[in-house]
Design a protein around this motif. Structure first.
Motif, mmCIF file in Angstrom:
data_model
loop_
_atom_site.group_PDB
_atom_site.id
_atom_site.type_symbol
_atom_site.label_atom_id
_atom_site.label_comp_id
_atom_site.label_asym_id
_atom_site.label_seq_id
_atom_site.Cartn_x
_atom_site.Cartn_y
_atom_site.Cartn_z
ATOM 1 N N GLN A 54 16.274 -32.232 16.828
ATOM 2 C CA GLN A 54 16.559 -32.045 18.253
ATOM 3 C C GLN A 54 17.864 -31.281 18.454
ATOM 4 O O GLN A 54 17.958 -30.428 19.344
ATOM 5 C CB GLN A 54 16.610 -33.409 18.948
ATOM 6 C CG GLN A 54 15.253 -34.095 19.024
ATOM 7 C CD GLN A 54 15.346 -35.547 19.453
ATOM 8 O OE1 GLN A 54 16.405 -36.176 19.346
ATOM 9 N NE2 GLN A 54 14.228 -36.093 19.918
ATOM 10 N N LEU A 55 18.848 -31.563 17.614
ATOM 11 C CA LEU A 55 20.120 -30.859 17.692
ATOM 12 C C LEU A 55 19.948 -29.385 17.327
ATOM 13 O O LEU A 55 20.462 -28.488 18.010
ATOM 14 C CB LEU A 55 21.126 -31.536 16.759
ATOM 15 C CG LEU A 55 22.622 -31.250 16.970
ATOM 16 C CD1 LEU A 55 23.053 -31.565 18.397
ATOM 17 C CD2 LEU A 55 23.434 -32.058 15.968
ATOM 18 N N LEU A 56 19.208 -29.122 16.241
ATOM 19 C CA LEU A 56 18.948 -27.742 15.837
ATOM 20 C C LEU A 56 18.232 -26.971 16.946
ATOM 21 O O LEU A 56 18.564 -25.806 17.224
ATOM 22 C CB LEU A 56 18.117 -27.723 14.552
ATOM 23 C CG LEU A 56 18.849 -28.115 13.268
ATOM 24 C CD1 LEU A 56 17.850 -28.356 12.136
ATOM 25 C CD2 LEU A 56 19.853 -27.046 12.853
ATOM 26 N N ARG A 57 17.256 -27.608 17.579
ATOM 27 C CA ARG A 57 16.519 -26.940 18.657
ATOM 28 C C ARG A 57 17.450 -26.599 19.820
ATOM 29 O O ARG A 57 17.364 -25.516 20.418
ATOM 30 C CB ARG A 57 15.376 -27.836 19.129
ATOM 31 C CG ARG A 57 14.563 -27.263 20.291
ATOM 32 C CD ARG A 57 13.879 -25.937 19.904
ATOM 33 N NE ARG A 57 13.142 -25.380 21.010
ATOM 34 C CZ ARG A 57 11.872 -25.680 21.290
ATOM 35 N NH1 ARG A 57 11.209 -26.545 20.536
ATOM 36 N NH2 ARG A 57 11.255 -25.116 22.298
ATOM 37 N N THR A 58 18.376 -27.510 20.132
ATOM 38 C CA THR A 58 19.335 -27.243 21.204
ATOM 39 C C THR A 58 20.171 -26.013 20.888
ATOM 40 O O THR A 58 20.393 -25.158 21.753
ATOM 41 C CB THR A 58 20.248 -28.465 21.399
ATOM 42 O OG1 THR A 58 19.459 -29.593 21.785
ATOM 43 C CG2 THR A 58 21.302 -28.198 22.466
ATOM 44 N N TRP A 59 20.626 -25.911 19.639
ATOM 45 C CA TRP A 59 21.455 -24.764 19.250
ATOM 46 C C TRP A 59 20.656 -23.469 19.224
ATOM 47 O O TRP A 59 21.148 -22.415 19.627
ATOM 48 C CB TRP A 59 22.093 -25.027 17.887
ATOM 49 C CG TRP A 59 23.039 -26.184 17.876
ATOM 50 C CD1 TRP A 59 23.718 -26.710 18.936
ATOM 51 C CD2 TRP A 59 23.408 -26.962 16.733
ATOM 52 N NE1 TRP A 59 24.488 -27.773 18.518
ATOM 53 C CE2 TRP A 59 24.328 -27.950 17.181
ATOM 54 C CE3 TRP A 59 23.068 -26.932 15.384
ATOM 55 C CZ2 TRP A 59 24.898 -28.881 16.316
ATOM 56 C CZ3 TRP A 59 23.634 -27.863 14.513
ATOM 57 C CH2 TRP A 59 24.527 -28.825 14.985
ATOM 58 N N LEU A 60 19.419 -23.534 18.727
ATOM 59 C CA LEU A 60 18.577 -22.337 18.730
ATOM 60 C C LEU A 60 18.374 -21.826 20.152
ATOM 61 O O LEU A 60 18.495 -20.622 20.425
ATOM 62 C CB LEU A 60 17.225 -22.652 18.080
ATOM 63 C CG LEU A 60 17.231 -22.880 16.567
ATOM 64 C CD1 LEU A 60 15.920 -23.525 16.123
ATOM 65 C CD2 LEU A 60 17.454 -21.578 15.812
ATOM 66 N N ASP A 61 18.067 -22.740 21.065
ATOM 67 C CA ASP A 61 17.877 -22.348 22.457
ATOM 68 C C ASP A 61 19.169 -21.789 23.057
ATOM 69 O O ASP A 61 19.148 -20.832 23.842
ATOM 70 C CB ASP A 61 17.394 -23.542 23.281
ATOM 71 C CG ASP A 61 15.973 -23.961 22.932
ATOM 72 O OD1 ASP A 61 15.259 -23.181 22.269
ATOM 73 O OD2 ASP A 61 15.577 -25.075 23.333
ATOM 74 N N ASN A 80 7.718 -29.161 14.572
ATOM 75 C CA ASN A 80 7.326 -29.069 15.975
ATOM 76 C C ASN A 80 8.503 -29.275 16.915
ATOM 77 O O ASN A 80 8.618 -28.601 17.940
ATOM 78 C CB ASN A 80 6.221 -30.084 16.277
ATOM 79 C CG ASN A 80 4.835 -29.521 16.027
ATOM 80 O OD1 ASN A 80 4.557 -28.379 16.376
ATOM 81 N ND2 ASN A 80 3.963 -30.306 15.425
ATOM 82 N N ILE A 81 9.399 -30.181 16.586
ATOM 83 C CA ILE A 81 10.575 -30.397 17.424
ATOM 84 C C ILE A 81 11.430 -29.139 17.477
ATOM 85 O O ILE A 81 11.925 -28.737 18.542
ATOM 86 C CB ILE A 81 11.399 -31.588 16.899
ATOM 87 C CG1 ILE A 81 10.622 -32.897 17.081
ATOM 88 C CG2 ILE A 81 12.750 -31.676 17.614
ATOM 89 C CD1 ILE A 81 11.254 -34.080 16.370
ATOM 90 N N ILE A 82 11.595 -28.500 16.323
ATOM 91 C CA ILE A 82 12.418 -27.287 16.246
ATOM 92 C C ILE A 82 11.740 -26.113 16.938
ATOM 93 O O ILE A 82 12.404 -25.165 17.359
ATOM 94 C CB ILE A 82 12.750 -26.974 14.769
ATOM 95 C CG1 ILE A 82 13.659 -28.082 14.208
ATOM 96 C CG2 ILE A 82 13.419 -25.620 14.610
ATOM 97 C CD1 ILE A 82 13.950 -27.949 12.726
ATOM 98 N N GLY A 83 10.422 -26.191 17.098
ATOM 99 C CA GLY A 83 9.707 -25.148 17.822
ATOM 100 C C GLY A 83 9.048 -24.114 16.949
ATOM 101 O O GLY A 83 8.780 -22.992 17.393
#
Length: 383
Positions: free
Chosen positions: A126-133, A168-171
């Protein structure tokens, strides 16, 4: 999505900008967004030239990088270095260069980086996805866990399902490995691997993901599938089919996908040229990686775009160099294999880290390679 946001997103894609660059441009900071990453202690680089993306061989939205290339920066201790360190700062640096996509090579970073050392958890994903976004980046895959057991042990099944959940969480759209389905040369072992990968592919498909295997030159050596047999009852000769081509021909095109590393495919072209036929004669066959991809484009959603300089004095025939400075015909490749939204090429250079002598080298090479890549223009004469 509102009409306004839809129009903005369409304009951003047409300009070849990621979200961060688009926001900078629309708030009067386009000049700042165009300046490449300035590393502490380094001379100020010239501004990134404004490019006409309409004739680009690869759209800006599809230019990616596997994070293995900058693994030294990800693992760098932020308490002892002013250079970008850890996933978040590296994402910021890659976005500033212009990259729009990334491929993971694991989820660990320096323990002193934001988020801690191990991000292979639901919370870490979830943290990685936030940073990617945050930096307008899209994750496309990971060189991660593939179970060793078959049939799957309960522990392997649990871990593989967690791998799919994290992807999936990371997208991501794809999940894979940096290894061959099997290291064997024998047909029986490849048949077993095909059975296993179909099972794994079904699990990935159920999770909405595409399963892929990434390969080096050994996968393009010739399959031992013909007699006479050795003392263990295994074939000693080949019908002339290469191991990965056999895997490709025997797997479900809707379940199993591949990621070609163009550098290692050219090493295979250099190294794996002879096989002993069933009648004992030695035959010559030169591997053509471009044609294999052209004829199976839907099976190759990802590529590693790694350049090589010809060097016959080495066993591989090539030395790894930044993209656009070698002898691999990427302009021809990109003209043959049209890179649009269904293909995701990732720049990679295994030897990019410069160690203590040049700690900024991997990000410098990432910038140089991106600029060389962006400068490649489309030709009309390739079919």
């Amino acid at each position: 999505m509102s009409d306004t946001h839809a129009r903005e997103d369409s304009l951003r894609r047409s300009l070849g900008l990621n979200r961060r660059q688009f926001m900078a441009a629309t708030t009067g900071m386009a000049a700042a967004a165009a300046i490449p990453l300035a590393l502490p202690g380094a001379a100020q680089a010239d501004p990134v030239p404004v490019r006409d993306e309409r004739s680009a061989l690869v759209p800006a939205s599809q230019r990616g990088i596997i994070l293995y290339t900058v693994r030294d920066a990800i693992s760098r201790n932020p308490l002892t270095s002013p250079l970008p360190s850890g996933f978040r700062k590296v994402f910021e640096a890659l976005s500033a260069i212009g990259y729009a996509q990334v491929e993971f090579a694991g989820y660990t970073q320096n323990a002193n980086s934001e988020g801690g050392a191990n991000l292979e958890t639901v919370e870490g994903a979830q943290l990685l996805r936030t940073w990617l976004d945050e930096y307008g980046l899209k994750a496309q895959g990971n060189h991660g866990f593939i179970p060793g057991s078959w049939p799957l042990s309960p522990a392997d099944l649990d871990r593989f399902q967690r791998t799919l959940e994290i992807a999936n969480i990371i997208g991501m759209e794809h999940v894979g490995t940096g290894n061959d389905p099997t290291g064997s040369n024998f047909k029986a072992d490849w048949d077993l691997a095909i059975e296993k990968w179909h099972g794994l592919g079904q699990l990935a498909q159920a999770a909405g993901l595409k399963l892929y295997t990434h390969n080096h030159d050994a996968a393009y050596n010739f399959l031992l599938d013909s007699g006479p047999l050795d003392t263990l009852g295994r074939p000693t000769r080949s019908s002339g089919i290469r191991k990965l081509e056999y895997f490709l021909s025997q797997t479900d095109k809707h379940l199993i996908f591949l990621e070609m590393d163009l550098f290692w495919a050219h090493v295979a072209q250099y190294k794996h040229t002879l096989f002993t036929a069933p009648d004992g004669s030695v035959q010559t066959d030169i591997f053509d990686p471009f044609s294999l991809v052209r004829d199976n484009q839907k099976r190759y959603p990802l590529f590693h775009i790694k350049d090589g300089k010809l060097n016959p004095a080495t066993s591989n025939g090539y030395d790894m160099v930044p993209l656009g400075t070698g002898d691999i015909g990427y302009k021809e490749f990109f003209n043959r294999v049209k890179i649009r939204d269904k293909h995701h090429p990732m720049y990679e250079q295994d030897n990019a880290p410069g160690g203590t002598a040049n700690p900024a080298q991997s990000l410098d090479y990432a910038r140089l390679s991106y600029e060389n890549w962006a400068a490649m223009k489309e030709d009309r004469y390739y079919e």
